[in-house]
Design a protein around this motif. Structure first.
Motif, short mmCIF file in Angstrom:
data_model
loop_
_atom_site.label_atom_id
_atom_site.label_comp_id
_atom_site.label_asym_id
_atom_site.label_seq_id
_atom_site.Cartn_x
_atom_site.Cartn_y
_atom_site.Cartn_z
N ALA A 264 0.36 -1.32 0.43
CA ALA A 264 -0.04 -0.36 -0.36
C ALA A 264 0.82 1.36 0.00
CB ALA A 264 -0.99 -0.26 1.44
N PHE A 265 2.05 1.18 1.10
CA PHE A 265 2.71 2.58 1.11
C PHE A 265 3.74 2.85 -0.15
CE2 PHE A 265 7.55 3.53 1.36
CZ PHE A 265 7.29 4.49 1.93
N LEU A 266 3.72 1.61 -0.93
CA LEU A 266 4.40 1.93 -2.50
C LEU A 266 3.31 2.13 -4.08
CD1 LEU A 266 7.40 -1.23 -3.01
CD2 LEU A 266 7.83 1.52 -2.65
N LEU A 267 2.21 1.57 -3.89
CA LEU A 267 1.71 1.20 -4.64
C LEU A 267 -0.08 2.35 -4.60
CD1 LEU A 267 2.11 -2.23 -5.74
CD2 LEU A 267 2.98 -0.53 -7.16
N ALA A 268 -0.26 2.44 -3.17
CA ALA A 268 -1.77 2.78 -3.00
C ALA A 268 -1.63 4.35 -4.11
CB ALA A 268 -1.82 3.82 -1.79
N PRO A 269 -3.33 4.24 -4.67
CA PRO A 269 -3.34 5.18 -5.66
C PRO A 269 -3.44 6.94 -5.90
CG PRO A 269 -5.13 3.27 -5.38
CD PRO A 269 -4.24 3.94 -4.53
N ARG A 270 -4.07 6.68 -4.49
CA ARG A 270 -3.25 8.30 -4.14
C ARG A 270 -2.39 8.97 -2.96
NH1 ARG A 270 -8.96 11.36 -3.32
NH2 ARG A 270 -7.14 12.98 -3.47
N HIS A 271 -1.93 7.69 -1.64
CA HIS A 271 -1.20 8.02 -1.30
C HIS A 271 -0.54 7.57 -1.17
CE1 HIS A 271 -4.42 10.63 0.32
NE2 HIS A 271 -5.35 9.55 -0.19
N GLY A 272 -0.26 6.75 -2.23
CA GLY A 272 1.28 6.04 -2.11
C GLY A 272 2.84 6.61 -2.58
N LEU A 273 3.45 6.05 -2.23
CA LEU A 273 4.06 6.39 -2.71
C LEU A 273 4.92 6.65 -4.37
CD1 LEU A 273 7.45 7.04 -1.25
CD2 LEU A 273 8.43 5.42 -1.90
N LEU A 274 4.92 5.64 -5.12
CA LEU A 274 4.79 6.52 -7.10
C LEU A 274 3.85 7.34 -7.01
CD1 LEU A 274 5.14 2.24 -8.05
CD2 LEU A 274 6.91 4.44 -7.73
N ALA A 275 2.69 7.37 -6.18
CA ALA A 275 1.63 7.95 -6.49
C ALA A 275 2.02 9.46 -6.44
CB ALA A 275 -0.20 7.97 -5.95
N GLN A 276 2.86 9.85 -5.68
CA GLN A 276 3.06 10.90 -5.14
C GLN A 276 4.64 11.92 -5.88
OE1 GLN A 276 3.63 10.99 -1.30
NE2 GLN A 276 1.43 11.09 -0.93
N ARG A 277 4.81 10.55 -6.57
CA ARG A 277 6.20 10.61 -7.34
C ARG A 277 5.92 11.01 -8.25
NH1 ARG A 277 11.25 8.18 -5.97
NH2 ARG A 277 11.50 9.38 -3.80
N SER A 278 4.64 10.71 -9.20
CA SER A 278 4.27 10.89 -10.12
C SER A 278 3.52 12.01 -10.25
CB SER A 278 3.45 10.05 -11.27
OG SER A 278 2.16 9.46 -9.88
N ARG A 279 3.00 13.24 -9.45
CA ARG A 279 2.03 14.09 -9.33
C ARG A 279 3.41 14.98 -9.61
NH1 ARG A 279 -0.83 13.43 -4.51
NH2 ARG A 279 -1.88 11.99 -5.04
#
Lengths: 279, 279
Positions: A264-279
Motif C-alpha cells: 500500500a505504501f508503494l502502490l496506493a492509488p493516491r497516497h502511495g509513494l509512486l503516486a506521489q512521485r508521479s504527481r
C-alpha cells in the motif's frame, strides 16, 4: 490439483481449522479497532495496554480464572494509571506510557518466573494459536462479540470523538466516557489479539491494518472494510505459511501484514509513494 | 441574494446596544444571546477570568479581543460548559447552559490548525456531525437530518462538493464546511476561534458575508481575534478582555484608545501564551 492440496491438506488437522477460525475472528475485531487507533493516534497506547496485561494473564492463570478477566483489569488499570500520573505530574504522556507499561510487563515477567505454574512464557509472549484450547476459544468469542457490538453501536460517536472532540463535547456527547470506552475496548481487543500473535506483536494487529487501509481510502467505512480484509488475509496467509514453512505463526502473520502495508505504501492509488512521485 | 425581512428579531441588524464598561452596571436589555454575570474561572488556584460580565445581543457580530492568555479560550470553554466557574452565571438565550446545550444553541468552529484534514470523512459527514446532538443513540440520520445538512451545505455553496474528503477542499471551503456544521446544528450562538488565521482575503470576504447573513437571522457570532483591523472592519460589537471583561458593547463606543491600551497591557495579563485551539 497440487495447489488445491496445498490449501486443503492443512485443513485436515483440527488444530489448523481452529487456528484459522480464531484468527479470522481476532482479525475482524482488531482490524476494525485499528482504524480508530490510527486515526486517534493511539498506537503507543495500544502497545502499552497489550504489554501491561501480562501480569493479569499470569495471575488469572495461577488462580484458575479466565485469563481475559485478569488481562482486562490490568489493561484498564494501566490506562487509568497513565492518565493519573500524567494529570498529577509534569511528565509528558509518551514518557508516562513507556514508564507504566514496562513496569507492568516487568511485574508479569517476575511473577511468571516465581509462580512456576504451567504457563508457558513463550506462549504468552509470542502467541499459541495452533494450540489454542476450547476454553480460550470461548473467551475469544465472547470478547470479540462484545468489542464488535460496542464499536458498531458507538461507531459514529467514536469517529466524531477521534475527529473533533471539542465539537463532540459542545453538543453534549460525554467525551470522557467515550475516551474510556475506547480504552476498555482496546484492552479487550489486546487480550483477543494476544491469543494469535502474543503480547509482543499484538500491537501490529492493532495498528498495521488501520495504517494500510488509511493509505487506501478517504472514507471511514471503506477504510474499516479494507482494514478488516487485510487483517483476515494476513491471518490466513500467515497461518498457511507458518504450516508449510514450519515457522513462527505470529511472525508469519505479522510479516504478511507488514508486507501488505509496504504494498500500500508503494502502490496506493493516491497516497502511495509512486503516486506521489508521479504527481 | 435576497435579504430576509428585518426586524424579526430584536436587534435585527442595528441598532446595537449602548456600550457598557465593567465598572458601570448595564441597564436591563431586551433578550440577549449571551449573558455573563460576574464570571470567575480558575485552574488549580490560577485565576483565568475574574468577575467577567458581558452581554451579546441577538443578531450581532461581536469581536472578542485580547492577548494570548487574556482569557479568550477560557471564556469560550465556559460558554460551552467545559469549565466549572467558581462564581458567576452564564445564560444563553436567557436559559442556563444545560438547557442551551440540550437545545444545541452553541456551536464551536475550530481553528484551522487544530483539525486533522486527512481524516477520512466527507464534507457531508462533517456537516452531519452537527446533527448528532439531535439524534438518538445510534446517530442514524433521519430525513430531517439529511434535509438540514443539504440546506446548510447549499447555503455555504458546498452542496456540489459534499462527497469530497474534507481535506480536498480549499482553505475557504474548509471554513465554510464548518460554518455549515454550525448551521446544521441549529446553533444561535457561534463561537469562532481565530477564524482568519491563514485565510486569504477573498475567503475572508466570503466568511464575513456569511456572518452578516447570520446576523440578519438573529444569530450571534462571537469571534476571538487579536487583529484589530478585523474588528473595525465588520464587527458591530466588541468585548475587550484581559483576565476580566474590561468593556463590551457597540464598537464605536468601546473601541477607544484608552480601552485598547488596558486590553493590551502586559501588567494585567502577565500570563504565558497558550497557542492552539480548545481541547
Amino acid at each position: 490439483m497440487e495447489a488445491l492440496l496445498w490449501l486443503t491438506e492443512p485443513l485436515s488437522h483440527a488444530f489448523m481449522v481452529r487456528a484459522l477460525l480464531v484468527s479470522l475472528l481476532v482479525a475482524t475485531v482488531c482490524g476494525l479497532l485499528s482504524c480508530f487507533l490510527t486515526l486517534k493516534g493511539w498506537a503507543l497506547m495500544g502497545d502499552a495496554v497489550s504489554h501491561a496485561v501480562m501480569p493479569g494473564v499470569v495471575i488469572a492463570y495461577a488462580l484458575g480464572l479466565p485469563f481475559a478477566v485478569g488481562a482486562f483489569v490490568f489493561g484498564v488499570g494501566s490506562v487509568a494509571l497513565i492518565g493519573y500520573i500524567k494529570q498529577m505530574t509534569r511528565i509528558k504522556e509518551d514518557t508516562v506510557i513507556g514508564l507504566v507499561f514496562t513496569g507492568f510487563f516487568a511485574l508479569g515477567l517476575t511473577l511468571i518466573s516465581k509462580l512456576r505454574s504451567s504457563i508457558d512464557l513463550t506462549h504468552i509472549l509470542f502467541g499459541n494459536v495452533l494450540g489454542i484450547s476450547t476454553a480460550d476459544i470461548q473467551q475469544t468469542l465472547l470478547i470479540s462479540a462484545l468489542v464488535l457490538a460496542v464499536l458498531l453501536v458507538f461507531r459514529r460517536d467514536l469517529i466524531l470523538f477521534c475527529f473533533d472532540p471539542t465539537h463532540a463535547r459542545s453538543i453534549g456527547l460525554n467525551t470522557g466516557a467515550l475516551h474510556y470506552l475506547l480504552l476498555a475496548v482496546l484492552s479487550l481487543a489486546a487480550v483477543a489479539g494476544l491469543q494469535t500473535v502474543g503480547i509482543i506483536l499484538v500491537v501490529a494487529m492493532l495498528v498495521t491494518p488501520g495504517a494500510t487501509a488509511y493509505l487506501l481510502s478517504d472514507r471511514f467505512d471503506r477504510m474499516s472494510w479494507i482494514a478488516i480484509a487485510s487483517a483476515m488475509l494476513s491471518s490466513v496467509v500467515g497461518i498457511y505459511a507458518s504450516y508449510w514453512l514450519d515457522a513462527s505463526t505470529a511472525g508469519c502473520i505479522v510479516l504478511v501484514q507488514t508486507g501488505l502495508f509496504l504494498l500500500a505504501f508503494l502502490l496506493a492509488p493516491r497516497h502511495g509513494l509512486l503516486a506521489q512521485r508521479s504527481r | 441574494m435576497v435579504d430576509p425581512p428585518r426586524g424579526t428579531f430584536p436587534y435585527g441588524s442595528s441598532p446595537t446596544p449602548a456600550a457598557h464598561t465593567a465598572a458601570q452596571p448595564p441597564t436591563p436589555l431586551p433578550p440577549e444571546r449571551i449573558t455573563v454575570e460576574g464570571l470567575c474561572v480558575d485552574y488549580h488556584g490560577v485565576v483565568a477570568l475574574h468577575e467577567a460580565s458581558l452581554r451579546v445581543a441577538a443578531g450581532s457580530i461581536c469581536g472578542l479581543v485580547g492577548m494570548n492568555g487574556a482569557g479568550k479560550s477560557t471564556l469560550f470553554k465556559a460558554l460551552m460548559g467545559f469549565v466549572r466557574p467558581s462564581r458567576g452565571t452564564i445564560r444563553i438565550n436567557g436559559a442556563p447552559l444545560a438547557q442551551a446545550r440540550r437545545e444545541q444553541a452553541v456551536a464551536y468552529v475550530p481553528q484551522t490548525e487544530s483539525v486533522d484534514w486527512n481524516f477520512p470523512v466527507s464534507v457531508a459527514d462533517v456537516v452531519m456531525m452537527g446533527r448528532y446532538g439531535r439524534m438518538n443513540l445510534l446517530r442514524r440520520p433521519r430525513p430531517q437530518d439529511r434535509q438540514a445538512v443539504r440546506e446548510s451545505l447549499e447555503r455555504v455553496a458546498l452542496w456540489d462538493l459534499r462527497d469530497r474528503q474534507i481535506g480536498e477542499l480549499s482553505g475557504g471551503q474548509r471554513k465554510r464546511a464548518f460554518l455549515a456544521r454550525a448551521l446544521a446544528q441549529g446553533a444561535t450562538v457561534l463561537l469562532l476561534d481565530e477564524p482568519f488565521n491563514g485565510v486569504d482575503i477573498r475567503t475572508e470576504g466570503l466568511m464575513v458575508e456569511l456572518f452578516e447573513q447570520f446576523r440578519r437571522e438573529g444569530r450571534s457570532v462571537l469571534i476571538s481575534t487579536h487583529d484589530l483591523a478585523h474588528v473595525r472592519g465588520f464587527c458591530d460589537q466588541v468585548v475587550l478582555i484581559n483576565r476580566t471583561v474590561l468593556a463590551y458593547g457597540a464598537i464605536d463606543e468601546v473601541f477607544t484608545e484608552e480601552n485598547l491600551a488596558r486590553t493590551f497591557s502586559a501588567v494585567m495579563a502577565g500570563l504565558e501564551a497558550s497557542p492552539g485551539g480548545i481541547r
